[in-house]
Design a protein around this motif. Structure first.
Motif, PDB file in Angstrom:
ATOM      1  N   ALA A 210     -41.521  12.333  32.343  1.00 53.34           N
ATOM      2  CA  ALA A 210     -42.584  11.471  32.870  1.00 53.34           C
ATOM      3  C   ALA A 210     -43.557  11.068  31.762  1.00 53.34           C
ATOM      4  N   PHE A 211     -43.890  12.001  30.895  1.00 55.44           N
ATOM      5  CA  PHE A 211     -44.812  11.689  29.804  1.00 55.44           C
ATOM      6  C   PHE A 211     -44.215  10.659  28.852  1.00 55.44           C
ATOM      7  N   PHE A 212     -42.962  10.843  28.485  1.00 59.32           N
ATOM      8  CA  PHE A 212     -42.312   9.893  27.582  1.00 59.32           C
ATOM      9  C   PHE A 212     -42.157   8.516  28.240  1.00 59.32           C
ATOM     10  N   VAL A 213     -41.895   8.504  29.538  1.00 53.86           N
ATOM     11  CA  VAL A 213     -41.800   7.234  30.258  1.00 53.86           C
ATOM     12  C   VAL A 213     -43.147   6.520  30.247  1.00 53.86           C
ATOM     13  N   HIS A 214     -44.226   7.276  30.419  1.00 53.17           N
ATOM     14  CA  HIS A 214     -45.561   6.675  30.371  1.00 53.17           C
ATOM     15  C   HIS A 214     -45.836   6.039  29.008  1.00 53.17           C
TER      16      HIS A 214
ATOM     17  N   PHE B 272     -56.395  -3.103  39.509  1.00 53.38           N
ATOM     18  CA  PHE B 272     -56.488  -4.559  39.628  1.00 53.38           C
ATOM     19  C   PHE B 272     -57.262  -5.220  38.488  1.00 53.38           C
ATOM     20  N   LYS B 273     -58.329  -4.578  38.015  1.00 54.53           N
ATOM     21  CA  LYS B 273     -59.183  -5.223  37.024  1.00 54.53           C
ATOM     22  C   LYS B 273     -59.220  -4.503  35.683  1.00 54.53           C
ATOM     23  N   HIS B 274     -58.675  -3.319  35.608  1.00 52.00           N
ATOM     24  CA  HIS B 274     -58.749  -2.531  34.377  1.00 52.00           C
ATOM     25  C   HIS B 274     -57.364  -1.997  34.030  1.00 52.00           C
ATOM     26  N   ARG B 275     -56.473  -2.884  33.642  1.00 53.41           N
ATOM     27  CA  ARG B 275     -55.077  -2.512  33.410  1.00 53.41           C
ATOM     28  C   ARG B 275     -54.935  -1.520  32.262  1.00 53.41           C
ATOM     29  N   LYS B 276     -55.628  -1.765  31.163  1.00 59.21           N
ATOM     30  CA  LYS B 276     -55.506  -0.878  30.008  1.00 59.21           C
ATOM     31  C   LYS B 276     -56.079   0.509  30.309  1.00 59.21           C
ATOM     32  N   ALA B 277     -57.183   0.534  31.034  1.00 61.90           N
ATOM     33  CA  ALA B 277     -57.770   1.828  31.407  1.00 61.90           C
ATOM     34  C   ALA B 277     -56.821   2.603  32.316  1.00 61.90           C
ATOM     35  N   ALA B 278     -56.141   1.900  33.212  1.00 53.03           N
ATOM     36  CA  ALA B 278     -55.183   2.553  34.107  1.00 53.03           C
ATOM     37  C   ALA B 278     -54.032   3.163  33.310  1.00 53.03           C
ATOM     38  N   ALA B 279     -53.554   2.417  32.306  1.00 56.51           N
ATOM     39  CA  ALA B 279     -52.454   2.920  31.480  1.00 56.51           C
ATOM     40  C   ALA B 279     -52.889   4.148  30.683  1.00 56.51           C
ATOM     41  N   ILE B 280     -54.101   4.095  30.114  1.00 55.50           N
ATOM     42  CA  ILE B 280     -54.602   5.211  29.305  1.00 55.50           C
ATOM     43  C   ILE B 280     -54.816   6.444  30.181  1.00 55.50           C
TER      44      ILE B 280
ATOM     45  N   SER C  90     -43.896   2.924  28.682  1.00 58.84           N
ATOM     46  CA  SER C  90     -44.366   1.887  29.604  1.00 58.84           C
ATOM     47  C   SER C  90     -45.600   1.170  29.093  1.00 58.84           C
ATOM     48  N   ILE C  91     -46.403   1.830  28.263  1.00 61.00           N
ATOM     49  CA  ILE C  91     -47.606   1.177  27.729  1.00 61.00           C
ATOM     50  C   ILE C  91     -47.233  -0.105  26.995  1.00 61.00           C
ATOM     51  N   GLY C  92     -46.211  -0.003  26.145  1.00 60.16           N
ATOM     52  CA  GLY C  92     -45.774  -1.189  25.416  1.00 60.16           C
ATOM     53  C   GLY C  92     -44.973  -2.142  26.267  1.00 60.16           C
ATOM     54  N   TYR C  93     -44.110  -1.591  27.127  1.00 61.82           N
ATOM     55  CA  TYR C  93     -43.233  -2.443  27.927  1.00 61.82           C
ATOM     56  C   TYR C  93     -44.017  -3.285  28.928  1.00 61.82           C
ATOM     57  N   MET C  94     -45.084  -2.716  29.500  1.00 58.93           N
ATOM     58  CA  MET C  94     -45.818  -3.392  30.566  1.00 58.93           C
ATOM     59  C   MET C  94     -47.119  -4.040  30.081  1.00 58.93           C
ATOM     60  N   GLN C  95     -47.353  -4.109  28.782  1.00 53.64           N
ATOM     61  CA  GLN C  95     -48.651  -4.552  28.289  1.00 53.64           C
ATOM     62  C   GLN C  95     -48.987  -5.988  28.665  1.00 53.64           C
ATOM     63  N   ASP C  96     -47.988  -6.840  28.826  1.00 53.49           N
ATOM     64  CA  ASP C  96     -48.254  -8.243  29.161  1.00 53.49           C
ATOM     65  C   ASP C  96     -48.136  -8.533  30.653  1.00 53.49           C
TER      66      ASP C  96
ATOM     67  N   PRO D 272     -38.680  -2.616  36.908  1.00 55.64           N
ATOM     68  CA  PRO D 272     -38.970  -2.540  35.472  1.00 55.64           C
ATOM     69  C   PRO D 272     -38.096  -1.498  34.784  1.00 55.64           C
ATOM     70  N   THR D 273     -37.768  -1.716  33.541  1.00 55.70           N
ATOM     71  CA  THR D 273     -36.859  -0.830  32.808  1.00 55.70           C
ATOM     72  C   THR D 273     -37.282   0.639  32.823  1.00 55.70           C
ATOM     73  N   PRO D 274     -38.572   0.986  32.662  1.00 55.34           N
ATOM     74  CA  PRO D 274     -38.937   2.402  32.713  1.00 55.34           C
ATOM     75  C   PRO D 274     -38.560   3.063  34.037  1.00 55.34           C
ATOM     76  N   VAL D 275     -38.497   2.283  35.095  1.00 55.30           N
ATOM     77  CA  VAL D 275     -38.121   2.814  36.401  1.00 55.30           C
ATOM     78  C   VAL D 275     -36.617   2.842  36.562  1.00 55.30           C
ATOM     79  N   SER D 276     -35.988   1.716  36.280  1.00 50.06           N
ATOM     80  CA  SER D 276     -34.571   1.563  36.588  1.00 50.06           C
ATOM     81  C   SER D 276     -33.680   2.422  35.704  1.00 50.06           C
ATOM     82  N   SER D 277     -33.940   2.419  34.410  1.00 51.12           N
ATOM     83  CA  SER D 277     -33.022   3.102  33.499  1.00 51.12           C
ATOM     84  C   SER D 277     -33.461   4.504  33.118  1.00 51.12           C
ATOM     85  N   ILE D 278     -34.715   4.867  33.392  1.00 51.87           N
ATOM     86  CA  ILE D 278     -35.204   6.184  32.980  1.00 51.87           C
ATOM     87  C   ILE D 278     -35.524   7.060  34.193  1.00 51.87           C
ATOM     88  N   ILE D 279     -36.428   6.579  35.039  1.00 50.83           N
ATOM     89  CA  ILE D 279     -36.859   7.391  36.175  1.00 50.83           C
ATOM     90  C   ILE D 279     -35.699   7.687  37.122  1.00 50.83           C
TER      91      ILE D 279
END
Length: 319
Positions: free
Chosen positions: A101-105, A28-36, A108-114, A262-269
């Motif tokens: 899964a690793f490549f999707v992650h 909820f409060k640390h989006r970048k930390a969650a992604a990393i 997703s860092i760039g796709y979900m950054q905003d 989101p695209t990482p889910v729909s088209s990849i996962i």
């Protein structure tokens, strides 16, 4: 080899830790930390999977149970366990799922950054990876069903990730209800099969032979049918579960609408891992399918129709 085997629980621990930590503390409060965190643990899981699988094949690729503990006891002989089965099939799937899964992650860092909810996305993505890996290393069909349903829940949450969009909510409900419909037959098949085999373990199930049940009858409530026919019926019911999960015709309708996520889910996962679960299920129980009358022919017919149907749609699609 033994050292890697003794730590094979890390296959599940990495994504589980990511889901718990992100879900409770970071999303909820640390989006970048969650992604990393999620991407880092996914990368560690992929590296561990590579070393484990390479060592497994170098050592002869003999099937083995890395670890196992009792989960539920239904009777003296019928016990459900949670464990890790390593054989060529599960090793291949562990490597495939971990790497994808690793490549999707990373993507997703760039796709979900905003996206302000990206922390929640990475938590749910980790849950999906945990569920899929638990499915492919299952030692028995009961464990498979548990993680099979966790995959369904993860898919539902990811398709409806943008819950402020009515179309996304409708698509997630459709996917969840349709796959649960197919999974109800899967569960019935497990119940019937375990009653016949007196076991959930794949090795016991795959060693069944129709000639061992000649002349035997089994009671299904108000009727009795030959045990051979009941075994064939249970196999068909189990395949229906894979039928829905792999989005084969006419249970395919949820997959196009799953693109609302989101695209990482729909088209990849969904396209690269989840729909493969139905194929994996048939491969895991192939000896059972091979002795079960015309069930393999049904699998072939359904698969062929789905392939041609999808190809025709793709050929005619304009936008």
């Amino acid at each position: 080899m033994n050292n890697l085997i003794s730590h094979s629980y890390l296959i599940l621990l990495f994504p589980l830790l990511s889901f718990v930590i992100n879900g409770l503390f970071l999303c909820f409060k640390h989006r970048k930390a969650a992604a990393i965190l999620s991407t880092s643990l996914s990368g560690l899981g992929a590296i561990f999977a590579i070393f484990l699988v390479v060592q497994f094949f170098i050592s002869g690729a003999k099937p083995l149970t890395a670890w196992e503990f009792e989960f539920l006891s239904f009777s003296g002989n019928l016990i459900a366990t949670i464990g890790c089965l390593l054989d060529p099939l599960s090793a291949m799937m562990v490597l495939t799922v971990s790497l994808i899964a690793f490549f999707v992650h990373i993507y997703s860092i760039g796709y979900m950054q905003d996206d302000l909810s990206s922390g929640r996305f990475f938590a749910l993505l980790s849950l999906f990876v945990f569920s899929m890996l638990g499915l492919v290393i299952a030692t028995n069909i009961f464990q498979t069903f548990i993680f099979w349903e966790l995959v369904g829940v993860s898919s539902y949450l990811l398709i409806g990730f943008w819950y402020n969009k009515p179309s996304a909510v409708a698509a997630s409900k459709q996917a969840f209800i349709l796959t649960r419909f197919a999974d109800s037959f899967f569960l019935l098949g497990i119940i019937l099969l375990s009653y016949i085999a007196k076991s959930f373990v794949f090795s016991d199930i795959n060693s069944l032979r129709l000639e061992n049940f000649v002349g035997q009858m089994i009671s299904l409530g108000i009727i009795e049918i030959p045990t051979n026919d009941a075994l064939v019926l249970s196999t068909l019911l189990i395949f229906i579960g894979g039928w829905g999960k792999s989005a084969m015709f006419p249970l395919h309708i949820w997959l196009p609408n799953a693109m609302e996520g989101p695209t990482p889910v729909s088209s990849i996962i969904h396209s690269a891992t989840m729909v493969v679960a139905g194929v994996y299920l048939v491969a895991r129980l192939f000896p059972l399918f091979a002795i079960s009358g015309n069930v393999l022919e049904i699998v072939m017919i359904v698969g062929t129709i789905t392939m041609l149907f999808a190809a025709i749609i793709a050929r005619k699609k304009k936008d």
